[in-house]
Scaffold this motif. Structure first.
Motif: not given
Lengths: 457, 188
Positions: A90-100
């Motif tokens: 989940a915390s990596q998913m947040v990183e991905i969201a911020l990259t997007l």
């Protein structure tokens, strides 16, 4: 030589009646970006998105000048992140969201949709990680939209997922309490989500789609309202058969305008053209309201008795007109009734003419569902899940898309006013007159089996 | 090859085309193309015709005038060799646009807009005016159908027209013709 009447009517559509291309959305497939290395994955998706859509905004600006039609939003839709980023937590998913979000910012687009999971039958580890990341991802990003498909006619209702989403929505709203729960306004729960919607917050690029594809969302409730008003004022013997015809013809014209611009953008970007989604999608502005169309045909207000009948006719006539004008109509194509995004609908809800119960009934015949509905902040997770389950059941049984975009506004009670800003609008908190906040039915979990309608093979 | 160009102007009334075409027919001429228009009650027609052998533009003009004696028409017959203008002989690649000007009629409106179109190399292919007065802006509208050469810089043309719009309190739009065609012609 052009007929002056036709010139005038086209000019009127653009100048006075708010015909706009609500969105040109470039769908980008991210399946070739997969990696189990988070840094590499982030780099891959950032590069693919910014490279594929690098000219989107400037191309739209050029073409909107050429035709004198505004392209209100430029957007990106991507493969569901829960699928392409399945190995991450989940915390990596947040990183991905911020990259997007960063990629969207770099491109100058308004939204990027596809922070999404498809869990109508079951939830994988990637799905779970993505869903758990949604509250933080939508709080910390500006342009990300998220959707979760929890039901389908083929699979039935995933009640475990629906139960889970009640908590996620509450969490998202609470994390953005200062903005009345804004994060929840960027999250939609779906039944039968289409793979090619260009509209937010539900846009994502389905797995069966091309590597990149341009789709357009055309709006124009003001154009339909004006056409109906003209017919009501000028034509003798005006009746509902004729009204349906007026809506159909207007929808066809709107679709044509959208397809022209969409194809041209696609050609300029060197990408295939996907679909036109003709949806009467309001904005919180006068003359751009779906609610006003109801008043134009003589209903006292949207939500008054007769509203479901008229909405059924409106939605159907819009689809018929669109289908006639373009061979590739897709997405939701119909009429949206988002409460906070529509001045007239919000006003009707504030006056009490439109209740949550009536709204739910109307969603059985509109093209989406309970959209942009602000609820009291103390609405329980279980209550939210139960409202979602009802809405999903309508979609599953009727073989149509339904959605729920519910915002339990922190600290607000029924009748209070909430403001989300921009296209998301503002409106009243609607009362939930549905008994106890506890709901043992929801707690049971499991799956509601696919209906008999699913057995069509 | 004995071609003529015939113009007929005057108050509209029944019989103009009937009489003119009858005279040409009786003199063994053949109408090859024609166009007529009405501006309020004023009639105007332009005909391209092939004359009969031994006929002449002057003789035909006299004959038509004699036949239309009581109709108060202005008739001219010109000999016409098929040489075309430089524009049509070396026509550049063009894109069709529609320029519309919405707002009150004022002296010089057409001259100003047409002048700017001309200096930007744009050719007007049709022009229509709707001046009904009143508050509805759509009742005060000029429509120029134009061909814009590829070499014309659209932004410069728009700026020039915006400048006129400001001075004459007009709203001027320049839109590619395709948008009008695709929105109007659902059945194509």
């Amino acid at each position: 030589m052009l007929n002056p009447k036709e010139i005038i009517s086209t000019l009127q559509m653009v100048r006075e009646e708010n015909l706009d291309l609500r969105t040109v959305t470039v769908g980008i497939n991210l399946t070739d970006c997969v990696s189990d290395d988070i840094e590499r994955f982030k780099r891959n998706i950032y590069n693919k998105i910014t490279h594929t859509a690098s000219k989107l905004v400037s191309t739209c600006q050029r073409i909107e000048r050429r035709y004198g039609i505004e392209v209100a939003n430029k957007r990106i839709s991507i493969s569901p992140i829960a699928v392409v980023a399945a190995p991450f937590n989940a915390s990596q998913m947040v990183e991905i969201a911020l990259t997007l979000d960063k990629a969207a910012d770099e491109l100058g687009v308004d939204f990027i949709g596809g922070f999404s999971a498809l869990v109508e039958k079951g939830m994988s580890a990637g799905d779970k990680a993505l869903i758990d990341a949604i509250p933080q991802a939508l709080t910390e990003s500006k342009r990300i939209c998220s959707s979760v498909n929890v039901a389908s006619t083929r699979a039935g209702l995933n009640m475990d997922a629906i139960k889970h989403m009640g908590g996620i929505i509450k969490q998202a709203a609470n994390m953005t309490a200062e903005d009345d729960g804004l994060a929840a306004a960027k999250l939609v729960v779906f039944a039968n989500i289409p793979q090619d919607v260009p509209f937010m917050a539900g846009a994502y690029l389905g797995i069966g789609e091309a590597d990149a594809v341009v789709s357009v969302g055309v709006s124009g409730p003001g154009v339909v309202k004006a056409a109906l008003e003209r017919a009501m004022n000028e034509e003798e013997g005006m009746d509902l058969s004729r009204a349906a015809d007026v809506i159909k013809q207007t929808a066809a014209r709107l679709t044509r305008a959208g397809e022209l611009v969409g194809r041209e953008v696609a050609q300029a970007l060197g990408l295939p053209f996907g679909i036109v989604d003709l949806s009467l999608a309001p904005t919180p502005n006068e003359n751009d309201s779906v609610g006003e169309i109801f008043e134009a045909v003589g209903l006292p207000a949207i939500g008054a008795p007769g509203s479901t009948a008229f909405l059924a006719m409106l939605n159907d006539a819009v689809k018929k007109g669109g289908a006639f004008a373009s061979s590739h109509v897709g997405g939701l194509s119909g009429a949206f009734i988002p409460v906070c995004e529509d001045l007239t609908i919000a006003e009707s809800a504030r006056q009490g003419t439109l209740s949550l119960e009536k709204l739910e009934a109307m969603t059985a015949v509109c093209s989406v569902g309970l959209d942009m509905v602000a609820l009291p902040g103390d609405t329980s997770e279980e209550m939210i899940s139960a409202i979602i389950a009802d809405e999903m059941a309508i979609g599953v049984i009727n073989k149509k898309t339904t959605a729920a975009r519910l915002i339990p506004a922190p600290g607000k009670k029924a009748g209070d006013h909430v403001v989300f800003g921009g296209l998301l609008g503002e409106g009243p908190v609607m009362a939930v007159n549905m008994g106890s906040q506890e709901n043992r039915f929801v707690r049971l979990g499991g799956r509601i089996p696919a209906p008999i309608q699913s057995l069509v093979n | 090859m004995n071609k003529v160009l015939i113009s007929v102007l005057g108050s509209d009334q029944p019989g103009i085309i009937a009489i003119v075409s009858n005279v040409i027919n009786k003199r063994n001429g053949n109408i090859e193309n024609l166009s007529q228009t009405l501006l309020n009650d004023v009639f105007g027609a332009l005909l391209q015709a092939e004359l009969g052998e031994d006929d002449s533009a002057e003789a035909l003009q006299q004959a038509i005038e004699a036949a239309c004696q009581d109709m108060a028409l202005f008739i001219r017959v010109h000999s016409w060799s098929e040489t075309t203008s430089d524009w049509h002989q070396h026509k550049p690649e063009v894109q069709p646009y529609i320029v519309t000007a919405i707002g009150p009629d004022s002296q010089g409106l057409v001259a100003e807009i047409a002048g700017k179109l001309f200096t930007h190399g744009v050719n007007i292919t049709n022009i229509q005016a709707i001046f009904k007065g009143g508050d509805n802006p759509m009742n005060n509208l000029m429509v120029f159908e134009v061909d814009v050469p590829r070499a014309t810089e659209m932004n410069d043309l728009r700026d020039a027209l915006d400048d006129i719009a400001k001075r004459l309190a007009l709203e001027i739009s320049v839109q590619h013709r395709k948008i009008f065609d695709s929105v109007s012609n659902i059945l194509n």
